[in-house]
Write a protein that holds these residues in place. Structure first.
Motif, PDB file in Angstrom:
ATOM      1  N   GLY A   1       0.928  -0.866   0.307  1.00  0.00           N
ATOM      2  CA  GLY A   1      -0.197   0.072  -0.585  1.00  0.00           C
ATOM      3  C   GLY A   1       0.838   0.715  -0.087  1.00  0.00           C
ATOM      4  N   VAL A   2       2.172   1.280  -0.076  1.00  0.00           N
ATOM      5  CA  VAL A   2       3.339   1.846  -0.504  1.00  0.00           C
ATOM      6  C   VAL A   2       3.454   2.532  -1.564  1.00  0.00           C
ATOM      7  CG1 VAL A   2       4.530   3.525   0.977  1.00  0.00           C
ATOM      8  CG2 VAL A   2       3.024   2.021   2.361  1.00  0.00           C
ATOM      9  N   LEU A   3       3.729   3.701  -2.714  1.00  0.00           N
ATOM     10  CA  LEU A   3       4.150   3.745  -3.869  1.00  0.00           C
ATOM     11  C   LEU A   3       5.570   4.178  -3.717  1.00  0.00           C
ATOM     12  CD1 LEU A   3       3.857   3.272  -6.889  1.00  0.00           C
ATOM     13  CD2 LEU A   3       3.180   6.039  -7.129  1.00  0.00           C
ATOM     14  N   TYR A   4       6.647   3.754  -4.046  1.00  0.00           N
ATOM     15  CA  TYR A   4       8.117   4.296  -3.889  1.00  0.00           C
ATOM     16  C   TYR A   4       8.322   4.736  -5.398  1.00  0.00           C
ATOM     17  CZ  TYR A   4       8.035   1.814   0.915  1.00  0.00           C
ATOM     18  OH  TYR A   4       7.565   1.745   1.927  1.00  0.00           O
ATOM     19  N   ILE A   5       8.979   5.871  -5.376  1.00  0.00           N
ATOM     20  CA  ILE A   5       9.371   6.520  -6.657  1.00  0.00           C
ATOM     21  C   ILE A   5      10.714   6.759  -6.311  1.00  0.00           C
ATOM     22  CG2 ILE A   5       9.123   8.329  -8.362  1.00  0.00           C
ATOM     23  CD1 ILE A   5       6.022   8.428  -7.603  1.00  0.00           C
ATOM     24  N   SER A   6      11.976   6.718  -7.549  1.00  0.00           N
ATOM     25  CA  SER A   6      13.278   7.247  -7.555  1.00  0.00           C
ATOM     26  C   SER A   6      13.283   7.374  -8.528  1.00  0.00           C
ATOM     27  CB  SER A   6      14.612   6.291  -6.582  1.00  0.00           C
ATOM     28  OG  SER A   6      14.211   4.793  -8.097  1.00  0.00           O
ATOM     29  N   ILE A   7      13.736   9.450  -9.184  1.00  0.00           N
ATOM     30  CA  ILE A   7      14.472   9.493 -10.190  1.00  0.00           C
ATOM     31  C   ILE A   7      15.591   9.940  -9.920  1.00  0.00           C
ATOM     32  CG2 ILE A   7      13.546  11.574 -11.549  1.00  0.00           C
ATOM     33  CD1 ILE A   7      11.045  11.656 -10.181  1.00  0.00           C
ATOM     34  N   PRO A   8      16.670   9.337 -10.834  1.00  0.00           N
ATOM     35  CA  PRO A   8      17.585   9.857 -10.461  1.00  0.00           C
ATOM     36  C   PRO A   8      18.400  11.511 -11.183  1.00  0.00           C
ATOM     37  CG  PRO A   8      17.721   7.867 -12.093  1.00  0.00           C
ATOM     38  CD  PRO A   8      16.412   8.691 -11.879  1.00  0.00           C
ATOM     39  N   LYS A   9      19.013  11.633 -10.436  1.00  0.00           N
ATOM     40  CA  LYS A   9      19.202  13.455 -11.031  1.00  0.00           C
ATOM     41  C   LYS A   9      20.262  13.063 -12.477  1.00  0.00           C
ATOM     42  CE  LYS A   9      19.017  16.157  -6.552  1.00  0.00           C
ATOM     43  NZ  LYS A   9      19.950  16.664  -5.365  1.00  0.00           N
ATOM     44  N   THR A  10      20.283  14.209 -12.571  1.00  0.00           N
ATOM     45  CA  THR A  10      21.435  14.704 -14.399  1.00  0.00           C
ATOM     46  C   THR A  10      22.556  14.756 -14.014  1.00  0.00           C
ATOM     47  OG1 THR A  10      20.927  16.838 -14.378  1.00  0.00           O
ATOM     48  CG2 THR A  10      19.393  14.848 -15.847  1.00  0.00           C
ATOM     49  N   LYS A  11      23.284  14.274 -14.382  1.00  0.00           N
ATOM     50  CA  LYS A  11      25.119  14.860 -14.092  1.00  0.00           C
ATOM     51  C   LYS A  11      25.249  15.365 -14.525  1.00  0.00           C
ATOM     52  CE  LYS A  11      25.891   9.864 -13.230  1.00  0.00           C
ATOM     53  NZ  LYS A  11      24.170   9.089 -13.171  1.00  0.00           N
ATOM     54  N   ALA A  12      24.734  16.595 -14.381  1.00  0.00           N
ATOM     55  CA  ALA A  12      25.579  18.196 -14.913  1.00  0.00           C
ATOM     56  C   ALA A  12      26.849  18.489 -14.711  1.00  0.00           C
ATOM     57  CB  ALA A  12      24.323  18.453 -14.730  1.00  0.00           C
ATOM     58  N   GLU A  13      27.473  19.353 -15.637  1.00  0.00           N
ATOM     59  CA  GLU A  13      29.521  19.402 -14.833  1.00  0.00           C
ATOM     60  C   GLU A  13      28.733  20.694 -14.328  1.00  0.00           C
ATOM     61  OE1 GLU A  13      32.169  18.369 -17.314  1.00  0.00           O
ATOM     62  OE2 GLU A  13      31.346  16.325 -17.701  1.00  0.00           O
ATOM     63  N   ARG A  14      29.346  21.077 -13.169  1.00  0.00           N
ATOM     64  CA  ARG A  14      29.373  23.356 -12.878  1.00  0.00           C
ATOM     65  C   ARG A  14      30.241  23.651 -13.948  1.00  0.00           C
ATOM     66  NH1 ARG A  14      28.328  23.948  -6.962  1.00  0.00           N
ATOM     67  NH2 ARG A  14      27.497  25.703  -7.744  1.00  0.00           N
ATOM     68  N   LYS A  15      29.811  24.247 -14.201  1.00  0.00           N
ATOM     69  CA  LYS A  15      30.316  24.990 -15.690  1.00  0.00           C
ATOM     70  C   LYS A  15      30.787  26.356 -14.963  1.00  0.00           C
ATOM     71  CE  LYS A  15      30.808  26.123 -20.475  1.00  0.00           C
ATOM     72  NZ  LYS A  15      30.310  26.368 -21.662  1.00  0.00           N
ATOM     73  N   VAL A  16      31.830  27.088 -14.771  1.00  0.00           N
ATOM     74  CA  VAL A  16      32.281  28.421 -14.066  1.00  0.00           C
ATOM     75  C   VAL A  16      32.610  29.208 -15.408  1.00  0.00           C
ATOM     76  CG1 VAL A  16      33.845  29.465 -12.274  1.00  0.00           C
ATOM     77  CG2 VAL A  16      32.913  27.212 -11.596  1.00  0.00           C
ATOM     78  N   ILE A  17      31.962  30.680 -15.132  1.00  0.00           N
ATOM     79  CA  ILE A  17      32.468  30.924 -16.427  1.00  0.00           C
ATOM     80  C   ILE A  17      33.227  32.898 -15.507  1.00  0.00           C
ATOM     81  CG2 ILE A  17      32.117  32.530 -18.376  1.00  0.00           C
ATOM     82  CD1 ILE A  17      29.857  30.545 -19.364  1.00  0.00           C
ATOM     83  N   ASP A  18      33.966  32.719 -15.774  1.00  0.00           N
ATOM     84  CA  ASP A  18      34.387  34.430 -14.953  1.00  0.00           C
ATOM     85  C   ASP A  18      34.452  35.172 -15.887  1.00  0.00           C
ATOM     86  OD1 ASP A  18      35.790  33.476 -13.423  1.00  0.00           O
ATOM     87  OD2 ASP A  18      38.119  32.836 -14.527  1.00  0.00           O
ATOM     88  N   VAL A  19      33.476  36.000 -15.437  1.00  0.00           N
ATOM     89  CA  VAL A  19      33.140  37.750 -16.229  1.00  0.00           C
ATOM     90  C   VAL A  19      33.592  38.497 -16.514  1.00  0.00           C
ATOM     91  CG1 VAL A  19      31.102  39.114 -16.716  1.00  0.00           C
ATOM     92  CG2 VAL A  19      30.433  36.566 -16.247  1.00  0.00           C
ATOM     93  N   GLN A  20      34.641  39.237 -16.784  1.00  0.00           N
ATOM     94  CA  GLN A  20      35.246  40.545 -17.201  1.00  0.00           C
ATOM     95  C   GLN A  20      34.210  41.725 -16.596  1.00  0.00           C
ATOM     96  OE1 GLN A  20      38.561  41.122 -17.833  1.00  0.00           O
ATOM     97  NE2 GLN A  20      38.252  38.405 -18.003  1.00  0.00           N
ATOM     98  N   ILE A  21      34.535  42.212 -15.829  1.00  0.00           N
ATOM     99  CA  ILE A  21      33.814  43.595 -15.068  1.00  0.00           C
ATOM    100  C   ILE A  21      34.452  44.843 -15.946  1.00  0.00           C
ATOM    101  CG2 ILE A  21      33.734  44.902 -13.389  1.00  0.00           C
ATOM    102  CD1 ILE A  21      33.872  42.417 -11.493  1.00  0.00           C
ATOM    103  N   GLN A  22      33.680  45.927 -16.329  1.00  0.00           N
ATOM    104  CA  GLN A  22      34.327  46.623 -16.967  1.00  0.00           C
ATOM    105  C   GLN A  22      33.592  48.621 -16.733  1.00  0.00           C
ATOM    106  OE1 GLN A  22      32.555  46.959 -20.971  1.00  0.00           O
ATOM    107  NE2 GLN A  22      32.998  44.310 -21.272  1.00  0.00           N
TER     108      GLN A  22
END
Length: 130
Positions: free
Chosen positions: A109-130
């Motif tokens: 009587g209990v529904l269990y659901i599992s959803i994997p997370k995407t394997k997103a790589e963190r991308k860091v972009i430096d932004v130049q301040i003008q």
């Protein structure tokens, strides 16, 4: 007074388990969601429903859970009876989940659901301040 109410609200939302009493086992929610590092797990109480009575689908990034069970019969005194259980919920899913890899299992009587997370790589972009 408003400051006190704000503190009470913050404390209960920040530490929801800190104010539980010995009687809370009776007030368990009929659903729960837990986010882990690699997946999101969900639990839904669906008493009286069998695997054949439940449908789980994803429609436009919305998790749809439906269940319905009807039962009719007669007791020993020839009284007729009917039982009807119904469940219908929709949950908007975030973009970081692999919706095509959802797993669902109904046990006792209990529904269990599992959803994997995407394997997103963190991308860091430096932004130049003008």
């Amino acid at each position: 007074m408003l400051d006190t109410m704000d503190r009470v609200f913050v404390q209960t939302t920040t530490f929801p388990r800190a104010h539980r009493s010995a009687w809370d086992w009776q007030a368990r929610a009929d659903w729960d969601v837990v986010e882990e590092e690699t997946e999101v797990k969900m639990r839904f109480d669906m008493p009286g429903l069998d695997k054949e009575d439940v449908k789980v689908a994803v429609e436009d990034d919305v998790l749809v859970i439906k269940g319905e069970h009807k039962k009719e019969g007669k007791d020993n005194d020839s009284w007729s009876w009917r039982s009807f259980n119904s469940y219908d919920t929709r949950i908007q899913l975030p973009d970081n989940l692999e919706k095509d890899k959802i797993k669902a299992e109904l046990k006792n009587g209990v529904l269990y659901i599992s959803i994997p997370k995407t394997k997103a790589e963190r991308k860091v972009i430096d932004v130049q301040i003008q």
